[in-house]
Design a protein around this motif. Structure first.
Motif, PDB file in Angstrom:
ATOM      1  N   GLU A 113      58.215  48.676  51.513  1.00 22.24           N
ATOM      2  CA  GLU A 113      59.107  49.705  50.969  1.00 22.24           C
ATOM      3  C   GLU A 113      58.299  50.775  50.221  1.00 22.24           C
ATOM      4  OE1 GLU A 113      62.763  49.848  50.988  1.00 22.24           O
ATOM      5  OE2 GLU A 113      62.052  48.645  52.693  1.00 22.24           O
ATOM      6  N   PRO A 114      58.790  52.014  50.217  1.00 20.24           N
ATOM      7  CA  PRO A 114      58.196  53.015  49.314  1.00 20.24           C
ATOM      8  C   PRO A 114      58.356  52.547  47.867  1.00 20.24           C
ATOM      9  CG  PRO A 114      59.669  54.067  50.885  1.00 20.24           C
ATOM     10  CD  PRO A 114      59.866  52.586  51.035  1.00 20.24           C
ATOM     11  N   GLN A 115      57.279  52.524  47.146  1.00 17.44           N
ATOM     12  CA  GLN A 115      57.327  52.039  45.765  1.00 17.44           C
ATOM     13  C   GLN A 115      55.962  52.255  45.116  1.00 17.44           C
ATOM     14  OE1 GLN A 115      57.142  47.586  45.507  1.00 17.44           O
ATOM     15  NE2 GLN A 115      57.094  47.701  47.751  1.00 17.44           N
ATOM     16  N   VAL A 116      55.933  52.136  43.803  1.00 13.55           N
ATOM     17  CA  VAL A 116      54.656  52.170  43.089  1.00 13.55           C
ATOM     18  C   VAL A 116      54.215  50.733  42.839  1.00 13.55           C
ATOM     19  CG1 VAL A 116      53.433  52.929  41.030  1.00 13.55           C
ATOM     20  CG2 VAL A 116      55.236  54.363  42.001  1.00 13.55           C
ATOM     21  N   LEU A 117      53.069  50.375  43.384  1.00 15.48           N
ATOM     22  CA  LEU A 117      52.554  49.001  43.295  1.00 15.48           C
ATOM     23  C   LEU A 117      51.426  48.913  42.266  1.00 15.48           C
ATOM     24  CD1 LEU A 117      51.995  48.470  47.114  1.00 15.48           C
ATOM     25  CD2 LEU A 117      53.714  47.262  45.748  1.00 15.48           C
ATOM     26  N   SER A 118      51.248  47.713  41.716  1.00 18.04           N
ATOM     27  CA  SER A 118      50.072  47.485  40.872  1.00 18.04           C
ATOM     28  C   SER A 118      48.884  47.051  41.731  1.00 18.04           C
ATOM     29  CB  SER A 118      50.363  46.389  39.852  1.00 18.04           C
ATOM     30  OG  SER A 118      51.264  46.872  38.892  1.00 18.04           O
ATOM     31  N   VAL A 119      47.709  47.272  41.203  1.00 14.88           N
ATOM     32  CA  VAL A 119      46.504  46.741  41.851  1.00 14.88           C
ATOM     33  C   VAL A 119      46.574  45.219  41.814  1.00 14.88           C
ATOM     34  CG1 VAL A 119      43.994  46.568  41.668  1.00 14.88           C
ATOM     35  CG2 VAL A 119      45.128  48.740  41.176  1.00 14.88           C
ATOM     36  N   PRO A 120      46.386  44.536  42.942  1.00 11.09           N
ATOM     37  CA  PRO A 120      46.418  43.065  42.931  1.00 11.09           C
ATOM     38  C   PRO A 120      45.426  42.499  41.915  1.00 11.09           C
ATOM     39  CG  PRO A 120      46.383  43.904  45.191  1.00 11.09           C
ATOM     40  CD  PRO A 120      46.196  45.084  44.290  1.00 11.09           C
ATOM     41  N   LYS A 121      45.901  41.493  41.164  1.00 10.82           N
ATOM     42  CA  LYS A 121      45.103  40.894  40.077  1.00 10.82           C
ATOM     43  C   LYS A 121      43.719  40.449  40.535  1.00 10.82           C
ATOM     44  CE  LYS A 121      46.999  41.375  36.254  1.00 10.82           C
ATOM     45  NZ  LYS A 121      46.313  42.459  35.560  1.00 10.82           N
ATOM     46  N   GLU A 122      43.649  39.918  41.774  1.00 12.18           N
ATOM     47  CA  GLU A 122      42.350  39.387  42.213  1.00 12.18           C
ATOM     48  C   GLU A 122      41.324  40.510  42.404  1.00 12.18           C
ATOM     49  OE1 GLU A 122      45.147  39.117  43.925  1.00 12.18           O
ATOM     50  OE2 GLU A 122      44.897  39.527  46.072  1.00 12.18           O
ATOM     51  N   ILE A 123      41.796  41.680  42.768  1.00 13.64           N
ATOM     52  CA  ILE A 123      40.887  42.820  42.875  1.00 13.64           C
ATOM     53  C   ILE A 123      40.358  43.180  41.488  1.00 13.64           C
ATOM     54  CG2 ILE A 123      40.794  45.332  43.298  1.00 13.64           C
ATOM     55  CD1 ILE A 123      42.517  44.972  45.716  1.00 13.64           C
ATOM     56  N   ASP A 124      41.263  43.244  40.539  1.00 15.71           N
ATOM     57  CA  ASP A 124      40.909  43.585  39.163  1.00 15.71           C
ATOM     58  C   ASP A 124      39.819  42.638  38.628  1.00 15.71           C
ATOM     59  OD1 ASP A 124      41.195  45.069  36.887  1.00 15.71           O
ATOM     60  OD2 ASP A 124      43.248  44.496  36.466  1.00 15.71           O
ATOM     61  N   ARG A 125      40.094  41.349  38.793  1.00 19.41           N
ATOM     62  CA  ARG A 125      39.143  40.367  38.276  1.00 19.41           C
ATOM     63  C   ARG A 125      37.799  40.418  39.022  1.00 19.41           C
ATOM     64  NH1 ARG A 125      41.818  34.901  36.782  1.00 19.41           N
ATOM     65  NH2 ARG A 125      42.940  36.532  35.621  1.00 19.41           N
ATOM     66  N   ASP A 126      37.865  40.643  40.329  1.00 19.24           N
ATOM     67  CA  ASP A 126      36.621  40.748  41.100  1.00 19.24           C
ATOM     68  C   ASP A 126      35.761  41.910  40.619  1.00 19.24           C
ATOM     69  OD1 ASP A 126      37.148  38.599  42.634  1.00 19.24           O
ATOM     70  OD2 ASP A 126      37.580  39.706  44.485  1.00 19.24           O
ATOM     71  N   VAL A 127      36.420  43.012  40.332  1.00 20.60           N
ATOM     72  CA  VAL A 127      35.675  44.181  39.861  1.00 20.60           C
ATOM     73  C   VAL A 127      34.981  43.854  38.542  1.00 20.60           C
ATOM     74  CG1 VAL A 127      35.885  46.563  39.018  1.00 20.60           C
ATOM     75  CG2 VAL A 127      37.109  45.859  41.085  1.00 20.60           C
TER      76      VAL A 127
END
Lengths: 423, 423, 423, 423
Positions: free
Chosen positions: C379-393
């Motif tokens: 759906e069209p929507q504003v999504l958050s960055v997936p947590k696992e990406i955040d932690r990996d960074v």
């Protein structure tokens, strides 16, 4: 020889010993000096009359002087700062003549100074003072004991100001080392010691949250700026009042708000005086303050806040917690005074931490040794601590903390003394 | 009389004027002095040879001296700090003899000093120096011009160290005021000025993020501690190296990490030297540094980093951005040197902000006036700025910023001069 | 395929390459991702339309996306932030379609957005935006290109606010990841990046001394508090204005002064807006400001200061230095506006340091990869960055900096998931 | 109805009343709520079992709940944090059933929890917990009282972690609001409260000088970073240990040193644990520590330091001062443990200042009111504090402190909800 003393409670001895040894852990420089003094006995036969805050740190100084061969008679330099258990331990465990009772009345306090000054029929060889009360007493009421005095030391800025006035008046009768002038004293004791311990006293008395408060600090000398840094470090907004332009400018450039007290009085949540002067907070300021304002003093004497006037202005007086006096003014505003306006860091907390007193008192001990060797025949005057003592104390302190520093290479030494090499 | 000059580009004049006036907005004290000098002409007929960083702030000083009646000849005290548009404006708009070209080679640089020293057949009445290059040249190569010199001023710590060496050698031929000794100079210019402008230079050259970096600062004098405060304020971890125990102890107590450079070299991301000494960073340190280490100098001369040795050690040399030299060492590690090791705050940024130079140069202007009145017949020596000048500068600065402070009441003045009143 | 571009000056290419490689040294996480993308080609065949600040850091992101197999068309998200040498290097060295000219007028700017959106007859698969100008253009003027769009990413808080409004209006046509929501983005880029680079921009434009100044910061979000910390770290007094009670309370408790702007306007020496809203500084505030007040903006759009009204109010307009506009108001007061009210950190300095953009753009690159795998049919929507990406960074960044941390013991893991064990 | 209680000493009542009223001065928000509750009686007939630190601040919460019509039974959430004079005042002056004795043994402690849970034959309507001991007891040993329970609140992070484990296990039987999730709770109480009070506890117990010390802080959550800021503000060097990459990265970027505990153990002078986990300091760390290391805990439970193992390792045990246990390890090194590893801010000082508890407890009081209206029929789960409560608390607090903030203009509100207007 039996030990002479006037203390509060002998049963506190063991608690005192425990605390003196705890303090000693943070005083490695003084301990190293004591170990040397025990061997070399540089103060052999010296009579030392000491008027100092009777705390665990002073106890370790007294032990050091004693180890050096001196006969020490100790009285308190402030009736509210005495730790009764320390006094008990000094007299009963360490055999040091001690005259100090927490909360002693004025007469009792001066009687203790007299006791400290009197070695049988004689006066001291050396005086060791903290605020110049003992020196002042000796030069005004006990002049009969002045004759044999060799020299003295003075711990505080306030005391040095008094001694300089005495010198200007031609009243001073023997040379005194201003220990406060040593870099290893005033940079550390005034700044880090007063900064932390003043906040500590305020927190123990009030348990207020400093974050978000407006803290007004009167005086931006070494003590004032030490406190200003710490208060900001705790999240307070800090307002400085000053009378000296260069200091005021520094406070401003350090990011503090500089205001005349008449303006600051309207804003402050907490007020602390550290000026060495009188009536820094007075009627006009009390009248402008907010309901709930908290006042305290971290300057040497309890004259910085005009307490008699505050008492007169109050329609009611309460004590919501120990160490807090509430004055209800007309209109229902309450002003809270901590520790009766006496040094809040000593009266409501435990004074300077042992770690800074380690350096101040190392300067005291080494200055005494230096005076024994050098003071004979000197003019009455206020002397600085010899530079080599200052540097030795710093070097010793770094060693004790395991901090290593660089030394100049030969090339660098040469460069520093040349002037031809340029751009 | 026509204006003499050697500048880069006359077409930069207007840009220079705009910037000089922008700086003037932050120099209200100097402006007030200039307005008085215009009326009183206290420097009438004086020949002043000035060797200073040719920046907008210096331009405002030169205008002030000129307004006082002096004939000023100005050269640069560092080839990399010259602002060519300021030089153009000075010569072409303000009619001041100016000899300064950014990036001038060594010979050209010394030729400019000679030009500044020579007023027809005569030498200057007053020298005004920043690092003592002009004074050194005058005392070694141009001794023929020494005869009529009345006195001088010196701006920097480094210069004062050289002058004291000259005095010790009996080489100095006239009295010089150490402007750096004024509280309103070294507390502000060294501390706030160097602190901010050094970081500014590093950021303009590199655009690195300081937060989270290990910044090694060699020297904890006024400049070093100013920088340490600012670097911490930007989120860096700060490591201090020192050779003087009292300073090292202060750095430690101020919450910085104190290490010998041999240890610090392994840890640092950025290194800044501010010691006034030579080869503070040298072969043994380069060998220990991490890949990517950034080196710069904020001390007066470009000798604090041993650049010749760094060049020798490098297998490759690149310039990824202007003002950054990359030296590739064996093993592939790169070390980056900013601004060729010259004063990074002047070479990569614009030097001290006008607001601090306002006070430093107010001391310069007032010291010149004082010397004209008082220097006749004085022994060659390094003098301090008279206390009244220092205090006047502070008072004037506070006024210009609208900061009001307290004054002592009569009761307080009396208390400070008495010694009987105690606990 | 030849590279399409509209750039300022092809001869700047080499300078651009040097600077892009300099930035890369501070972007180890993005480099590691690029090396993986080169092997795995996770973006193979993707058309990416990117509207970002055309800086060296963005160049390294574009190289990473290209390495992953994408066809990237890049335009500027702000006409004043473009580095012309970076644009030249992107087009001519790295073969990336680039449409960016520093200082482009409004029409030229939107024409560049159109160029970035258009891949022959088609639109992009993925949009990558910084402020939502490209998304807004696509949804309003270029709706014909909307059909094939899979998904997008948005870098800023301001852009996310616009996207949420679009979602609420039912206007948004595809899902977009709000990169700003990642902890490794907003904690670091907004806070440390904006904090430092805003000051950097102010200093490069003005060379004022921050110590002792009153700096008014509008907005205490992540950007505002980052700036507040840094401004205090430089010795300024900081005043915060806010509209949200919880943030205002935090600012107050963090030791800052909180005031309505109407009050702050009278006090401030420097004003910075970082609110994401319009006309935060407006007529009533200009009227109250002191002579010499300096205004700038570090929020995304140049609407935070009401510049048209300021221009109307001015009787005279000057430019004392590049990047400074002086408006002389009635009564002779001058107000100085920096960088025409555009992002001062990008317009007067170089924007966020590479080290923080490393994390922001690592989130961008990994989010693109994630969208290619997961966005189909969302759906069209504003999504958050997936947590696992955040932690990996975060984990990758720590590794690159050599910082090691602890891990839970088995006993500790168990304890955290149990609830019976208590006091 | 007579008041039930188990307290230490009835004669302490008056001292308790004085201190409760002193705290009330710093709790204007809670006082305003109490005044409303007195009129509206929103908790009429509710039985509330509260397990909280029995301090003056809690006393003011209990008075507020009582004013709202509730029947409160209060026990201590930690045996060492109870203020006996507060307990006496609660029971004897304010008529609140109170079961709390400072230093109670484990059995006595759990017996108090049972007393708080039991209202005649019935259990509570609402539970109010601090660490989830009461909830845990109710769900394991006193399940007979579970039936009528409507809802609960939990004050701490530690408690919430336990409640989430219970929810995951399907063990939780009624909904509980996590008060800690409120911004006006965790931003302030965890950060400013724990930060200041932990240092306060350390200073009261030890009187060490923090300036120049290496303070190791385990955990960089809200509590840990609050403490880190304050410790740095007191001049300490701060080392952080973490297990979570994003937090570790923040600590690094905030200028702290991040290390694994195995490394930090060798360096630290003082160690503080605030992790919510077990055995954060354990055998391997004790073995690495320096002579004189000081250990304390500011996390909820006394399990963060592995004290049983420390005791086993010790060849000798002493108590140099109250609240300090000295463990002499093999080789003669001493390790000092403060307050037996219990919450040092509550055990050695007075816990969070009233000013932050004002907001935490305002959330408690308003959450109770909300639950009475809304909890009927809700699923067992951990709920957040409703946003409107959070914002109300902030707004009320600002008002009470006289801090005014801005509001959006109509134009600004409109701008925030539009998306077309761009660059």
């Amino acid at each position: 020889m039996t030990t002479a003393y006037d203390i509060k409670d002998a049963s506190l001895k063991d608690a005192g010993v425990g605390r003196i040894l705890w303090a000693e852990r943070s005083m490695p420089v003084l301990r190293a000096i004591r170990e040397r003094f025990e061997k070399e006995k540089p103060l052999e036969g010296m009579k030392i009359a000491a008027c100092l805050h009777v705390t665990t740190e002073t106890a370790n100084l007294a032990r050091t002087l004693q180890a050096g061969g001196a006969h020490v008679r100790l009285c308190a330099s402030n009736p509210l700062s005495t730790q009764d258990e320390t006094a008990a331990a000094l007299a009963l465990e360490y055999g040091i003549d001690t005259f100090a009772v927490r909360g002693a009345e004025r007469d009792h306090y001066y009687q203790h100074i007299d006791s400290a000054l009197t070695f049988g029929d004689e006066g001291p060889d050396i005086t060791m003072d903290d605020g110049a009360d003992l020196v002042s007493q000796l030069h005004s009421k006990r002049t009969n004991l002045l004759d044999g005095v060799l020299a003295g030391t003075e711990e505080t800025t306030t005391g040095v100001i008094r001694l300089r006035s005495m010198t200007a008046d031609g009243a001073l009768k023997y040379p005194i080392i201003a220990v406060n002038d040593a870099d290893t004293k005033h940079f550390f004791d005034n700044r880090y010691g007063t900064g932390q311990s003043t906040l500590d006293g305020i927190l123990r008395a009030t348990n207020i949250l400093l974050a978000g408060m407006d803290v007004v600090i009167a005086g931006y000398g070494w003590c004032g700026r030490g406190l200003a840094d710490r208060a900001r470090g705790m999240g307070a907004r800090v307002i400085i009042t000053e009378i000296e332009p260069v200091r005021a400018l520094q406070a401003h450039m350090d990011g503090f708000t500089v205001l005349p007290m008449a303006e600051a009085a309207k804003i402050g949540d907490v007020f602390v005086t550290l000026t060495g002067d009188k009536h820094v907070l007075r009627k006009e300021h009390f009248e402008a303050m907010k309901d709930g304002a908290i006042l305290c003093n971290s300057g040497h004497f309890d004259v910085e806040i005009d307490i008699p006037t505050l008492e007169e202005m109050a329609s009611e007086h309460r004590t919501p917690k120990p160490l807090i006096d509430e004055y209800v003014l007309s209109g229902g505003r309450s002003i809270f005074l901590l520790a009766q306006g006496r040094l809040v860091n000593l009266s409501a907390a435990e004074g300077h931490p042992a770690s800074v007193m380690d350096m101040s008192f190392a300067n005291q001990a080494l200055s005494s040794e230096w005076l024994v060797k050098n003071a004979e025949g000197m003019e009455p005057q206020v002397l600085s601590v010899p530079k080599e003592i200052d540097r030795d104390v710093a070097r010793l302190k770094l060693e004790c903390m395991g901090v290593r520093i660089d030394t100049l290479t030969a090339e660098q030494e040469k460069y520093l003394s040349s002037w031809e090499e340029g751009t």
